[in-house]
Enzyme design. Sequence first.
Site, short mmCIF file in Angstrom:
data_model
loop_
_atom_site.label_atom_id
_atom_site.label_comp_id
_atom_site.label_asym_id
_atom_site.label_seq_id
_atom_site.Cartn_x
_atom_site.Cartn_y
_atom_site.Cartn_z
N GLY A 122 -4.98 -2.39 5.23
CA GLY A 122 -4.17 -3.52 4.76
C GLY A 122 -4.84 -4.86 5.00
O GLY A 122 -4.94 -5.70 4.09
N ARG A 123 -5.33 -5.08 6.21
CA ARG A 123 -5.92 -6.39 6.53
C ARG A 123 -7.32 -6.57 5.96
O ARG A 123 -7.94 -7.60 6.15
CB ARG A 123 -5.90 -6.61 8.04
CG ARG A 123 -6.61 -5.54 8.85
CD ARG A 123 -6.23 -5.63 10.31
NE ARG A 123 -6.75 -4.52 11.11
CZ ARG A 123 -6.14 -3.35 11.24
NH1 ARG A 123 -5.01 -3.11 10.60
NH2 ARG A 123 -6.66 -2.40 12.02
N LYS A 159 0.84 -1.20 0.00
CA LYS A 159 0.00 0.00 0.00
C LYS A 159 0.87 1.26 0.00
O LYS A 159 0.68 2.16 -0.80
CB LYS A 159 -0.90 -0.04 1.24
CG LYS A 159 -1.89 1.08 1.35
CD LYS A 159 -2.84 0.83 2.53
CE LYS A 159 -3.64 2.06 2.86
NZ LYS A 159 -4.58 1.84 3.97
N LYS A 206 8.97 -0.76 14.52
CA LYS A 206 9.49 -0.39 13.20
C LYS A 206 10.52 0.73 13.32
O LYS A 206 11.59 0.69 12.73
CB LYS A 206 8.36 0.12 12.31
CG LYS A 206 7.50 -0.92 11.66
CD LYS A 206 6.68 -0.25 10.56
CE LYS A 206 5.51 -1.09 10.12
NZ LYS A 206 4.61 -0.37 9.24
N GLU A 249 10.44 -4.54 4.85
CA GLU A 249 10.58 -5.94 4.40
C GLU A 249 10.29 -6.06 2.91
O GLU A 249 11.04 -6.69 2.15
CB GLU A 249 9.61 -6.86 5.16
CG GLU A 249 9.90 -7.03 6.63
CD GLU A 249 9.20 -6.00 7.50
OE1 GLU A 249 8.89 -4.88 7.02
OE2 GLU A 249 8.98 -6.30 8.69
N GLU A 267 -5.16 -7.47 14.97
CA GLU A 267 -4.67 -6.13 14.63
C GLU A 267 -5.83 -5.13 14.71
O GLU A 267 -5.63 -3.96 14.96
CB GLU A 267 -4.03 -6.12 13.23
CG GLU A 267 -3.03 -4.99 13.07
CD GLU A 267 -2.20 -5.11 11.82
OE1 GLU A 267 -1.01 -4.74 11.87
OE2 GLU A 267 -2.71 -5.54 10.77
N HIS A 274 -5.38 -34.23 17.43
CA HIS A 274 -4.31 -35.09 17.93
C HIS A 274 -3.22 -34.28 18.62
O HIS A 274 -2.12 -34.80 18.85
CB HIS A 274 -3.74 -35.94 16.79
CG HIS A 274 -4.78 -36.83 16.21
ND1 HIS A 274 -4.95 -38.14 16.62
CD2 HIS A 274 -5.75 -36.58 15.30
CE1 HIS A 274 -5.97 -38.67 15.95
NE2 HIS A 274 -6.48 -37.74 15.16
C1 G6Q Z 1 -2.71 -4.11 7.99
C2 G6Q Z 1 -1.49 -3.45 8.37
C3 G6Q Z 1 -0.22 -4.10 7.90
C4 G6Q Z 1 0.16 -3.79 6.47
C5 G6Q Z 1 1.62 -4.18 6.25
C6 G6Q Z 1 2.08 -3.94 4.84
O1 G6Q Z 1 -3.82 -3.72 8.25
O2 G6Q Z 1 -1.59 -2.12 8.00
O3 G6Q Z 1 -0.23 -5.49 8.07
O4 G6Q Z 1 -0.68 -4.44 5.57
O5 G6Q Z 1 2.43 -3.49 7.16
O6 G6Q Z 1 1.97 -2.61 4.50
P1 G6Q Z 1 2.17 -2.13 3.03
O7 G6Q Z 1 1.08 -2.73 2.18
O8 G6Q Z 1 2.10 -0.63 3.06
O9 G6Q Z 1 3.51 -2.63 2.56
#
Ligand code: G6Q
Length: 544
Positions: free
Chosen positions: A272-273, A210, A509, A216, A358, A389
């Site tokens: 994001g989620r 996003k 972060k 990462e 989250e 199990h």
């Molecule tokens: C989700 C969070 C988080 C996000 C990641 C990746 O709700 O905001 O999990 O999706 O940190 O972020 P980017 O898509 O910006 O790389």
Amino acid sequence: MTTKLAPLSERPSWKALQAHHDTIQATTLKQLFADDPARGERLTAEAAGIFLDYSKNRVTDETLGLLTKLAEESGLAERINAMFTGEKINITENRAVLHVALRAPKSESIVVDGEDVVPPVHAVLDKMAGFADRVRSGDWKGHTGKRIRNVVNIGIGGSDLGPVMAYEALKHYTQRDLTFRFVSNVDGTDFAEAVQDLNADETLFLVASKTFTTLETMTNAHSARDWSLAGLGGDEKAVAKHFVAISTNAKEVAKFGIDTANMFEFWDWVGGRYSMDSAIGLSTMVAIGSDNFRAMLDGFHEMDVHFRTTPFEKNLPVLMGLLTVWYTDFFDAQTVAILPYEQYLKRFPAYLQQLTMESNGKHITLDGEHVTTQTGPIYWGEPGTNGQHSFYQLIHQGTRLIPCDFIGFYKTLNPLGRHHDILMANVFAQAEALAFGKTAEQVKAEGTADWLVPHRVFEGNRPSNVLLADHLTPKVLGSLIALYEHAVFTQGTIWSIDSFDQWGVELGKVLAQKIIGELEGTDGAASTHDTSTTNLINRYKKNK
Ligand code: G6Q
């Protein structure tokens, strides 16, 4: 704007629930079923192809009445309306929360800041479909003219968990001559293993971020670029054929060297989620095709409509959300187990962990006060029957109350002898055993020695939901995800928290960025930390 609410523990229905809990605590499910021969048929609800049996919960009609009253007193109807009409309900980020717009039909209109967001949603879907068709048909060629055989999604968190889960869940519908890989961890092993058997000239990277600044993802994307160019003779022009971006940030995408013509857009009102049905789902669309992707969106939408229009007492997400509040706050339950009896849903619990934790792992209310009750429980789980199990022992005979969601299907996508009946028999048996247990008398009657009897008694009274659907289709998957999204929203509304921000991930972060400089030597020996952190950093530097 929604009106200011009384603090949760001062709402009349909350107080009534507290008193009611005292009376119901000693009531067993066995008793509740004995008192009402119709309970098992009555306490059910159905929507968007999903049947919910919630009869094995520790609730009476009075409990359910009070819980729905709590939803009313917490302004759930107004909050639902506010979300669906694009109000900026994510107050700490001043954003609308409109994942529901991602699956709105073309005929709908949802206006944010004076702009109808539905037409751009469909324009991006059409662009994704065109791209997915070209990759699937072999029309999209790599730099050397070969067709693409491998698709690697690079992303993390919301830009990874949804795509991986959906790919696994819908594998049955995927084009099997394409290989899909997902790289998320900054641990170089993740990337190295993902590409070790791939050829660069047949490999396409989807960089899903996003912000397009996530450490990462950008680290992995740069390594992918190096790997790709190394395999393609170093010609920078190759990037255009082997990299596409999914982002809200055109500037950063261009800076990375990806032509913005190869960028699939989404918007800041998609969390994001909550983004797997946006362009972030491009890998899903390439895997299953655009018609299947659209069917998945239809499933989401059907559940959205149900959530928005159905009275609370028949509303699946509302019921599930309220039951979670009931156990979390009145029975002190700390977790919820997600138990899909469908191998394709093996990543579903991991996906739900982010969606739920989250979203509702917060302790400050929308009014800026400290909450006075517990909030988001811990979600966890594994597909059945494997869990039986291992950890089910604790659910059956441990000291903690663990509400469970069992998920099963009438039909399997892979009919194989007796497998499916055996699988489903286990769903029904587990839910039955948890609810009704086995008494000392029953154990004794089996000829068990007296000293062994207590060990073999199952107290029962352990609650569960059973969710059933016909078979796992893209549409059912969409409905199932939307069900949990809205259950999370229901919980967040009761707790008066912002389910759509995630400030809790920020501090780590920022600190990591500082420490990276120290590890790479540019900042000299670490000294500005506590003595433990300093010692660990210096020890690592000496030994690396
Ligand atoms: C989700 C969070 C988080 C996000 C990641 C990746 O709700 O905001 O999990 O999706 O940190 O972020 P980017 O898509 O910006 O790389």
